[in-house]
Design an enzyme around this catalytic site. Structure first.
Site, PDB file in Angstrom:
ATOM      1  N   LYS A  83     -23.057 -87.848 -98.633  1.00  0.00           N
ATOM      2  CA  LYS A  83     -22.322 -89.113 -98.787  1.00  0.00           C
ATOM      3  C   LYS A  83     -22.759 -89.875-100.045  1.00  0.00           C
ATOM      4  O   LYS A  83     -21.947 -90.522-100.697  1.00  0.00           O
ATOM      5  CB  LYS A  83     -22.559 -90.004 -97.569  1.00  0.00           C
ATOM      6  CG  LYS A  83     -21.821 -89.571 -96.333  1.00  0.00           C
ATOM      7  CD  LYS A  83     -22.046 -90.591 -95.222  1.00  0.00           C
ATOM      8  CE  LYS A  83     -21.380 -90.133 -93.944  1.00  0.00           C
ATOM      9  NZ  LYS A  83     -21.589 -91.077 -92.836  1.00  0.00           N
ATOM     10  N   CYS A 186     -21.014 -95.661 -83.625  1.00  0.00           N
ATOM     11  CA  CYS A 186     -19.557 -95.780 -83.732  1.00  0.00           C
ATOM     12  C   CYS A 186     -18.870 -94.594 -83.077  1.00  0.00           C
ATOM     13  O   CYS A 186     -17.787 -94.717 -82.528  1.00  0.00           O
ATOM     14  CB  CYS A 186     -19.147 -95.850 -85.199  1.00  0.00           C
ATOM     15  SG  CYS A 186     -19.673 -97.358 -85.972  1.00  0.00           S
ATOM     16  N   CYS A 349     -23.742 -83.017 -73.171  1.00  0.00           N
ATOM     17  CA  CYS A 349     -22.726 -84.066 -73.237  1.00  0.00           C
ATOM     18  C   CYS A 349     -22.199 -84.035 -74.663  1.00  0.00           C
ATOM     19  O   CYS A 349     -22.429 -83.070 -75.391  1.00  0.00           O
ATOM     20  CB  CYS A 349     -23.314 -85.434 -72.872  1.00  0.00           C
ATOM     21  SG  CYS A 349     -24.583 -85.981 -74.003  1.00  0.00           S
TER      22      CYS A 349
HETATM   23  N1  ATP Z   1     -32.599 -93.983 -92.051  1.00  0.00           N
HETATM   24  C1  ATP Z   1     -31.464 -93.824 -92.740  1.00  0.00           C
HETATM   25  N2  ATP Z   1     -31.502 -93.511 -94.048  1.00  0.00           N
HETATM   26  C2  ATP Z   1     -30.370 -93.355 -94.775  1.00  0.00           C
HETATM   27  N3  ATP Z   1     -29.145 -93.486 -94.250  1.00  0.00           N
HETATM   28  C3  ATP Z   1     -29.037 -93.799 -92.947  1.00  0.00           C
HETATM   29  C4  ATP Z   1     -30.188 -93.982 -92.124  1.00  0.00           C
HETATM   30  N4  ATP Z   1     -29.764 -94.263 -90.868  1.00  0.00           N
HETATM   31  C5  ATP Z   1     -28.413 -94.252 -90.902  1.00  0.00           C
HETATM   32  N5  ATP Z   1     -27.970 -93.972 -92.144  1.00  0.00           N
HETATM   33  C6  ATP Z   1     -26.574 -93.830 -92.610  1.00  0.00           C
HETATM   34  O1  ATP Z   1     -25.890 -95.025 -92.336  1.00  0.00           O
HETATM   35  C7  ATP Z   1     -24.506 -94.732 -92.244  1.00  0.00           C
HETATM   36  C8  ATP Z   1     -23.947 -95.534 -91.093  1.00  0.00           C
HETATM   37  O2  ATP Z   1     -22.566 -95.539 -91.209  1.00  0.00           O
HETATM   38  P1  ATP Z   1     -21.545 -95.223 -90.046  1.00  0.00           P
HETATM   39  O3  ATP Z   1     -22.105 -95.657 -88.756  1.00  0.00           O
HETATM   40  O4  ATP Z   1     -20.216 -95.744 -90.476  1.00  0.00           O
HETATM   41  O5  ATP Z   1     -21.493 -93.639 -90.224  1.00  0.00           O
HETATM   42  P2  ATP Z   1     -21.638 -92.361 -89.326  1.00  0.00           P
HETATM   43  O6  ATP Z   1     -23.042 -92.210 -88.854  1.00  0.00           O
HETATM   44  O7  ATP Z   1     -21.091 -91.306 -90.206  1.00  0.00           O
HETATM   45  O8  ATP Z   1     -20.640 -92.615 -88.118  1.00  0.00           O
HETATM   46  P3  ATP Z   1     -20.385 -91.804 -86.787  1.00  0.00           P
HETATM   47  O9  ATP Z   1     -21.213 -92.561 -85.759  1.00  0.00           O
HETATM   48  O10 ATP Z   1     -18.913 -91.934 -86.598  1.00  0.00           O
HETATM   49  O11 ATP Z   1     -20.842 -90.394 -86.993  1.00  0.00           O
HETATM   50  C9  ATP Z   1     -24.366 -93.228 -92.053  1.00  0.00           C
HETATM   51  O12 ATP Z   1     -23.779 -92.652 -93.193  1.00  0.00           O
HETATM   52  C10 ATP Z   1     -25.805 -92.759 -91.856  1.00  0.00           C
HETATM   53  O13 ATP Z   1     -26.026 -91.472 -92.385  1.00  0.00           O
END
Ligand code: ATP
Length: 393
Positions: A83, A186, A349
């Site tokens: 990302k 999410c 799950c």
């Molecule tokens: N410790 C961390 N270091 C770097 N990035 C992080 C950390 N914890 C979470 N993230 C990032 O923060 C973002 C949160 O965004 P969001 O919840 O929209 O995305 P997601 O995890 O892709 O969603 P979903 O729950 O639909 O899979 C994610 O891209 C996740 O990888």
């Protein structure tokens, strides 16, 4: 500033109180965005457009199809790439001269101080409690303002921590971590893309104000609450000032301990965030198994019963061949009548949270010597590690 910058940034430079001075301040400022997801993408878009001198992007995850509904910097061409890189590609299309620093690994207690140190402002655009505490503690140590956003379902929150000597840190407000079951991601609770857009944009706005000196903390710090379904959309809640006895930022001494030695996952008491679980590909002993380990047991022809604790509708969408469906509520209400008679039991799950509860319930009624394991990362891990054709929804 280059000549073209006067044209690029002219519309904001003519604002009263902003001027050339504001633009030069932005150019000298640096901001780091942790999480290039639903909040991070819109935030980054406006930070990059505004003219920050340096922008850091930290995210360990890769772009998936389910992200495109809200993570507006990513697109079909960047599926499967980190990302942070995907976001950088999109931002360079806005301004090819951007100074971007990309980190494609997770922020952890081991690297947080080094990663955040070069910046003047930090944005928390993540989605899990351990990272929120880690970010807050690190910003306290480095004395950096932390612009924190959160969004779930139709709702969002915005708060600026540690901006002045009296503004609280995250721990002042939340000394005790929220119960893990209230912290669904999410993918578990759902999220409207435009909601993350609102909060992410506001995070960028607060960062721009902090960098240019337009930020006013007000008499009392506040938290902004957004509810897309409320007729008024926004309300603000007054917060208490910094807590003198806060174990992170309080004047009575810092007792939180060294960041590197703090186990934030354990402190938050919940299952490890999926980025930790997804990294575990093998060798989980005791009461847990990886998707690969379950697959190996099936391939070897071992006597295995797979108990799927998802709701019936979800089981109807897709299921592992031969698995039995016992929705988690039914299992917890009466584990003994759902305890499989033979073989090793693997509880699955969707994402690996309910299966831990289900496996605990079965173990509470099983005899000694029985093997009952939950599958870490759930069916999503199965799809990622074992069978790419298994649907992810
Ligand atoms: N410790 C961390 N270091 C770097 N990035 C992080 C950390 N914890 C979470 N993230 C990032 O923060 C973002 C949160 O965004 P969001 O919840 O929209 O995305 P997601 O995890 O892709 O969603 P979903 O729950 O639909 O899979 C994610 O891209 C996740 O990888």
């Amino acid at each position: 500033m280059e000549l073209a910058d006067y044209q690029r940034y002219g519309r904001q430079m003519i604002l009263d109180g902003f001027g050339l001075e504001g633009q030069l301040k932005l150019q000298k400022s640096s901001v780091v965005v942790i999480g290039a997801g639903g909040l991070g993408c819109p935030a980054l878009q406006y930070l990059a457009s505004a003219g920050f001198g340096k922008i850091g992007i930290v995210d360990h995850d890769i772009v998936e199809l389910s992200n495109l509904q809200r993570q507006v910097l990513h697109n079909e061409d960047t599926l499967g790439i980190p990302k942070a890189e995907s976001a950088a590609i999109a931002l360079r299309r806005i301004n090819s001269r951007l100074n971007l620093d990309i980190v494609t690994e997770a922020l952890t207690p081991q690297n947080a101080l080094d990663i955040l140190k070069p910046y003047s402002i930090v944005l928390d655009c993540t989605d899990n409690a351990p990272t929120r505490y880690l970010l807050s503690d690190t910003c306290v140590v480095l004395n950096l303002p932390l612009v924190s956003g959160a969004a779930q379902k139709f709702e969002g929150q915005l708060c600026v921590y540690n901006a002045t000597p009296t503004t609280p840190c995250y721990r002042c407000l939340f000394p005790i971590p929220p119960a893990p079951e209230t912290m669904g991601s999410c993918s578990e609770t759902g999220i409207l893309g435009a909601v993350t857009g609102v909060i992410g944009n506001l995070q960028a706005l607060e960062a721009i104000k902090l960098a240019t000196g337009l930020y006013q903390s007000g008499e009392k710090p506040t938290m902004l609450i957004f509810n897309a379904l409320s007729p008024t959309l926004f309300r603000t809640v007054k917060l208490r000032s910094r807590k003198e006895d806060c174990i992170a930022c309080g004047v009575e001494g810092k007792r939180v301990g060294s960041i590197k030695d703090t186990d934030y996952v354990q402190f938050c008491g919940g299952p490890a965030p999926d980025w930790i679980e997804r990294g575990m590909v093998s060798g989980i002993s005791g009461t847990r198994a990886t998707a690969a380990e379950l697959n190996e047991a099936i391939q070897k022809g071992q006597a295995v019963t797979v108990v799927d604790v998802r709701p019936r509708t979800e089981f109807g969408i897709c299921a592992l061949p031969g698995s039995m469906n016992v929705p988690i509520k039914e299992l917890v209400a009466d584990p003994s009548s759902h305890l499989p008679a033979n073989g090793d039991v693997y509880v699955v799950c969707r994402l690996g949270n309910d299966s831990q509860i289900g496996a605990d319930a079965l173990r509470s009624v099983a005899g000694n010597g029985s093997t009952i394991k939950d599958v870490v990362g759930g069916l999503r891990a199965w799809s990622q590690k074992v069978d790419g054709k298994f649907p992810v929804y």
